[in-house]
Design a protein around this motif. Structure first.
Motif, PDB file in Angstrom:
ATOM      1  N   LEU A  12      14.620  68.991  23.137  1.00 30.25           N
ATOM      2  CA  LEU A  12      14.091  68.435  21.890  1.00 30.25           C
ATOM      3  C   LEU A  12      12.721  67.806  22.096  1.00 30.25           C
ATOM      4  O   LEU A  12      11.839  67.936  21.246  1.00 30.25           O
ATOM      5  N   GLU A  13      12.540  67.138  23.218  1.00 31.03           N
ATOM      6  CA  GLU A  13      11.247  66.517  23.506  1.00 31.03           C
ATOM      7  C   GLU A  13      10.162  67.573  23.673  1.00 31.03           C
ATOM      8  O   GLU A  13       9.045  67.410  23.176  1.00 31.03           O
ATOM      9  N   ALA A  14      10.484  68.653  24.369  1.00 35.77           N
ATOM     10  CA  ALA A  14       9.508  69.734  24.535  1.00 35.77           C
ATOM     11  C   ALA A  14       9.154  70.347  23.187  1.00 35.77           C
ATOM     12  O   ALA A  14       7.971  70.536  22.868  1.00 35.77           O
ATOM     13  N   MET A  15      10.178  70.631  22.390  1.00 34.03           N
ATOM     14  CA  MET A  15       9.944  71.247  21.088  1.00 34.03           C
ATOM     15  C   MET A  15       9.190  70.295  20.154  1.00 34.03           C
ATOM     16  O   MET A  15       8.369  70.739  19.353  1.00 34.03           O
ATOM     17  N   ALA A  16       9.451  68.985  20.264  1.00 31.56           N
ATOM     18  CA  ALA A  16       8.732  68.016  19.438  1.00 31.56           C
ATOM     19  C   ALA A  16       7.244  67.986  19.786  1.00 31.56           C
ATOM     20  O   ALA A  16       6.415  67.599  18.963  1.00 31.56           O
ATOM     21  N   CYS A  17       6.920  68.422  20.989  1.00 30.38           N
ATOM     22  CA  CYS A  17       5.512  68.528  21.407  1.00 30.38           C
ATOM     23  C   CYS A  17       4.927  69.894  21.047  1.00 30.38           C
ATOM     24  O   CYS A  17       3.774  70.177  21.353  1.00 30.38           O
ATOM     25  N   GLY A  18       5.748  70.751  20.432  1.00 32.39           N
ATOM     26  CA  GLY A  18       5.288  72.076  20.040  1.00 32.39           C
ATOM     27  C   GLY A  18       5.515  73.145  21.087  1.00 32.39           C
ATOM     28  O   GLY A  18       5.024  74.259  20.947  1.00 32.39           O
ATOM     29  N   THR A  19       6.269  72.818  22.139  1.00 29.85           N
ATOM     30  CA  THR A  19       6.505  73.765  23.215  1.00 29.85           C
ATOM     31  C   THR A  19       7.868  74.430  23.045  1.00 29.85           C
ATOM     32  O   THR A  19       8.900  73.752  23.072  1.00 29.85           O
ATOM     33  N   PRO A  20       7.915  75.738  22.858  1.00 28.59           N
ATOM     34  CA  PRO A  20       9.206  76.418  22.739  1.00 28.59           C
ATOM     35  C   PRO A  20       9.933  76.406  24.080  1.00 28.59           C
ATOM     36  O   PRO A  20       9.312  76.240  25.129  1.00 28.59           O
ATOM     37  N   VAL A  21      11.249  76.561  24.044  1.00 28.08           N
ATOM     38  CA  VAL A  21      12.038  76.528  25.271  1.00 28.08           C
ATOM     39  C   VAL A  21      12.870  77.795  25.421  1.00 28.08           C
ATOM     40  O   VAL A  21      13.138  78.506  24.461  1.00 28.08           O
ATOM     41  N   ILE A  22      13.260  78.028  26.659  1.00 31.94           N
ATOM     42  CA  ILE A  22      14.212  79.084  27.002  1.00 31.94           C
ATOM     43  C   ILE A  22      15.380  78.349  27.638  1.00 31.94           C
ATOM     44  O   ILE A  22      15.187  77.608  28.605  1.00 31.94           O
ATOM     45  N   ALA A  23      16.582  78.496  27.098  1.00 35.48           N
ATOM     46  CA  ALA A  23      17.695  77.685  27.567  1.00 35.48           C
ATOM     47  C   ALA A  23      18.977  78.499  27.724  1.00 35.48           C
ATOM     48  O   ALA A  23      19.168  79.518  27.059  1.00 35.48           O
ATOM     49  N   SER A  24      19.844  77.999  28.591  1.00 39.80           N
ATOM     50  CA  SER A  24      21.159  78.592  28.811  1.00 39.80           C
ATOM     51  C   SER A  24      22.066  78.274  27.629  1.00 39.80           C
ATOM     52  O   SER A  24      21.979  77.203  27.038  1.00 39.80           O
ATOM     53  N   ASP A  25      22.968  79.181  27.326  1.00 39.90           N
ATOM     54  CA  ASP A  25      23.933  78.981  26.249  1.00 39.90           C
ATOM     55  C   ASP A  25      25.128  78.201  26.800  1.00 39.90           C
ATOM     56  O   ASP A  25      26.198  78.740  27.042  1.00 39.90           O
ATOM     57  N   VAL A  26      24.924  76.907  27.023  1.00 39.37           N
ATOM     58  CA  VAL A  26      25.972  76.032  27.551  1.00 39.37           C
ATOM     59  C   VAL A  26      26.025  74.755  26.716  1.00 39.37           C
ATOM     60  O   VAL A  26      25.040  74.371  26.085  1.00 39.37           O
ATOM     61  N   GLY A  27      27.187  74.103  26.716  1.00 39.34           N
ATOM     62  CA  GLY A  27      27.320  72.825  26.032  1.00 39.34           C
ATOM     63  C   GLY A  27      26.835  72.867  24.601  1.00 39.34           C
ATOM     64  O   GLY A  27      27.164  73.775  23.847  1.00 39.34           O
ATOM     65  N   GLY A  28      26.030  71.891  24.227  1.00 38.87           N
ATOM     66  CA  GLY A  28      25.540  71.781  22.863  1.00 38.87           C
ATOM     67  C   GLY A  28      24.216  72.468  22.604  1.00 38.87           C
ATOM     68  O   GLY A  28      23.626  72.290  21.541  1.00 38.87           O
ATOM     69  N   VAL A  29      23.757  73.271  23.551  1.00 37.43           N
ATOM     70  CA  VAL A  29      22.453  73.931  23.392  1.00 37.43           C
ATOM     71  C   VAL A  29      22.423  74.807  22.136  1.00 37.43           C
ATOM     72  O   VAL A  29      21.435  74.826  21.403  1.00 37.43           O
ATOM     73  N   ARG A  30      23.517  75.506  21.865  1.00 36.24           N
ATOM     74  CA  ARG A  30      23.565  76.393  20.697  1.00 36.24           C
ATOM     75  C   ARG A  30      23.404  75.609  19.390  1.00 36.24           C
ATOM     76  O   ARG A  30      22.976  76.154  18.381  1.00 36.24           O
ATOM     77  N   GLU A  31      23.725  74.323  19.413  1.00 35.79           N
ATOM     78  CA  GLU A  31      23.539  73.504  18.218  1.00 35.79           C
ATOM     79  C   GLU A  31      22.060  73.218  17.968  1.00 35.79           C
ATOM     80  O   GLU A  31      21.666  72.933  16.843  1.00 35.79           O
ATOM     81  N   ILE A  32      21.249  73.273  19.010  1.00 41.02           N
ATOM     82  CA  ILE A  32      19.817  73.027  18.871  1.00 41.02           C
ATOM     83  C   ILE A  32      19.070  74.333  18.621  1.00 41.02           C
ATOM     84  O   ILE A  32      18.256  74.427  17.714  1.00 41.02           O
ATOM     85  N   ILE A  33      19.335  75.332  19.431  1.00 39.49           N
ATOM     86  CA  ILE A  33      18.631  76.606  19.283  1.00 39.49           C
ATOM     87  C   ILE A  33      19.432  77.500  18.349  1.00 39.49           C
ATOM     88  O   ILE A  33      20.314  78.224  18.764  1.00 39.49           O
ATOM     89  N   THR A  34      19.107  77.395  17.081  1.00 38.22           N
ATOM     90  CA  THR A  34      19.766  78.220  16.071  1.00 38.22           C
ATOM     91  C   THR A  34      18.776  79.163  15.406  1.00 38.22           C
ATOM     92  O   THR A  34      19.132  79.959  14.585  1.00 38.22           O
TER      93      THR A  34
END
Length: 91
Positions: A12-34
């Motif tokens: 969230l901090e990276a994205m709030a700075c305008g930086t897109p992320v690449i993340a693993s589909d684990v835990g609550g990540v899917r709730e953020i990257i929709t």
């Protein structure tokens, strides 16, 4: 790639700075990257998946303001409002 992450603030901090992320589909990540337009959710944890994520992101690199606007949906105020709504439903 993370093996576990309930709700990663670093994403969230990276994205709030305008930086897109690449993340693993684990835990609550899917709730953020929709929304594929701001970041990439990897299907696996191997080097091929990381390379695929980087490739996908580079082909469709979002504009910084778009990524930042997406992250703003996860502000403390909106998160608190969502929790209060859940509490009202169950009480």
């Amino acid at each position: 790639p993370s093996l576990e992450d309930n709700l990663p603030n670093t994403m969230l901090e990276a994205m709030a700075c305008g930086t897109p992320v690449i993340a693993s589909d684990v835990g609550g990540v899917r709730e953020i990257i929709t929304q594929d337009s701001c970041s990439v959710l990897m299907d696996g944890l191997g080097p091929q998946e990381v390379a695929r994520g980087v490739s996908l992101l580079r082909k469709n690199l979002p504009e910084m303001p778009l990524t930042r606007a997406y992250a703003e949906k996860f502000s403390w105020n909106s998160t608190t409002d969502g929790q209060i709504a859940i509490f009202r439903q169950v009480s």
